[in-house]
Design an enzyme around this catalytic site. Structure first.
Site, PDB file in Angstrom:
ATOM      1  N   LYS A   1       0.894  -1.291  -0.097  1.00 20.29           N
ATOM      2  CA  LYS A   1       0.010   0.140  -0.201  1.00 20.29           C
ATOM      3  C   LYS A   1       0.861   1.117   0.076  1.00 20.29           C
ATOM      4  CE  LYS A   1       0.755   1.352   4.430  1.00 20.29           C
ATOM      5  NZ  LYS A   1       1.131   2.724   4.854  1.00 20.29           N
TER       6      LYS A   1
ATOM      7  N   THR B   1      -3.902   5.892   3.446  1.00 20.85           N
ATOM      8  CA  THR B   1      -2.462   6.476   2.939  1.00 20.85           C
ATOM      9  C   THR B   1      -2.585   7.229   1.641  1.00 20.85           C
ATOM     10  OG1 THR B   1      -1.739   4.245   2.351  1.00 20.85           O
ATOM     11  CG2 THR B   1      -0.973   4.965   4.259  1.00 20.85           C
TER      12      THR B   1
END
Length: 315
Positions: A180, A237
């Site tokens: 990620k 994020t």
């Protein structure tokens, strides 16, 4: 006693939330300047509870059965090898996200290699250190191959505001947290370049598909990537400037300078992931684009064009 190695923002935040519960916590800092008295330089305005002791001597961890390793992935292996005599046989919980560029291994494999008698686990998921330190509700994944050890750690490390969910799929949890970061850099590039929120949503979706493909190829369970350590962390994020990886990508996309002293795990991970993808035959165009862009092998214009010119296919 719980030991925490690394007095950066995340290590200090964990010390704060555990210390507020009155637990005996020892926080190790390599650089004493990170901590002045009971104040963390990495968390302005946050004071460490009295139950948190600060040390620069790892021998103080001799009484600790559980040690949290809040160190960057790229330095973790060397640190463990250097201090294996002190740390072996303990429960060692990695609190970092990434793939080691030198070995293409995740944090728990680095623990197992350097400290074979240790009980390895990883704590990962959607979290900002400032939120944890402020006492805001946060949920994370605790992954441990040994279910009994994982159960004990889950109860030892959970607090009133830090809720841990347990899994034995260590590979899936590690890869979710590592991959990620790479997608977050790409999402930052999209927004920094002014391509818009619709483009970011598309990038996140296709990036998530890459994450699942590689994780499954390496033996992980696809559903793990749908949990906190994958999808949850991806959303956080890719949508907040609190994320160092997103900020770094945003600076790239906007053609702005970025503080070189800031650790951006996704940079090294993009290179490691590209190597893993080549080894396993998994197609990862977003990760490949990020690796080429951060290495300077392609321009921003070329990076965008490389994704937009992909062949049309069924979703």
């Amino acid at each position: 006693m719980i030991g925490i190695i690394g007095a950066g923002a995340f290590g200090s935040a964990l010390a704060v939330t555990l210390g507020r519960e009155g637990r005996d916590v020892w926080l190790w800092a390599r650089d004493a300047r990170d901590l002045e008295g009971q104040i963390s330089r990495k968390l302005p305005g946050v004071e460490l509870p009295e139950s948190v002791s600060i040390t620069a001597d790892l021998e103080d961890f001799s009484r600790a059965d559980t040690v949290l390793l809040a160190l960057p992935t790229q330095v973790l292996g060397g640190f463990l090898t250097e201090n294996s005599a002190t740390l072996d046989s303990k429960a060692l919980v990695a609190c970092c996200k990434g793939v080691d560029l030198a070995t293409l291994r995740g944090p728990t494999a680095l623990i197992a290699e350097a400290c074979p008698a240790a009980r390895a686990a990883i704590l990962t998921g959607p979290s900002f250190a400032t939120d944890i330190a402020r006492g805001l509700p946060t949920a994370l994944t605790l992954a441990c191959a040994d279910e009994a050890v994982g159960h004990l750690l889950q109860h030892q490390l959970s607090t009133a505001v830090l809720r841990l969910y347990r899994t034995t799929d260590v590979t899936g949890a590690e890869l979710g947290g590592a991959l990620k970061n790479v997608i977050a850099i790409a999402a930052g590039v999209v927004i920094g370049a002014g391509l818009g929120d619709s483009a970011r949503a598309a990038l996140m979706t296709r990036g998530y598909a890459e994450m699942v493909r590689l994780a499954r190829a390496l033996g992980a369970q696809g559903e793990t990537l749908a949990g906190l350590s994958g999808f949850g962390d991806l959303v956080l994020t890719c949508t907040s400037l609190q994320s160092r990886n997103f900020r770094f990508g945003h600076a790239l996309g906007a053609r702005e300078t970025f503080d070189p002293s800031t650790t951006v795990e996704g940079v090294a991970t993009s290179k490691a992931v590209t190597a893993l993808a080549a080894r396993t035959g998994v197609d990862m165009p977003v990760a490949a684009m990020v690796a080429a862009l951060v290495d300077g092998r392609i321009s921003l214009t070329q990076a965008v064009q490389s994704l937009l010119s992909r062949p049309l296919k069924q979703e």
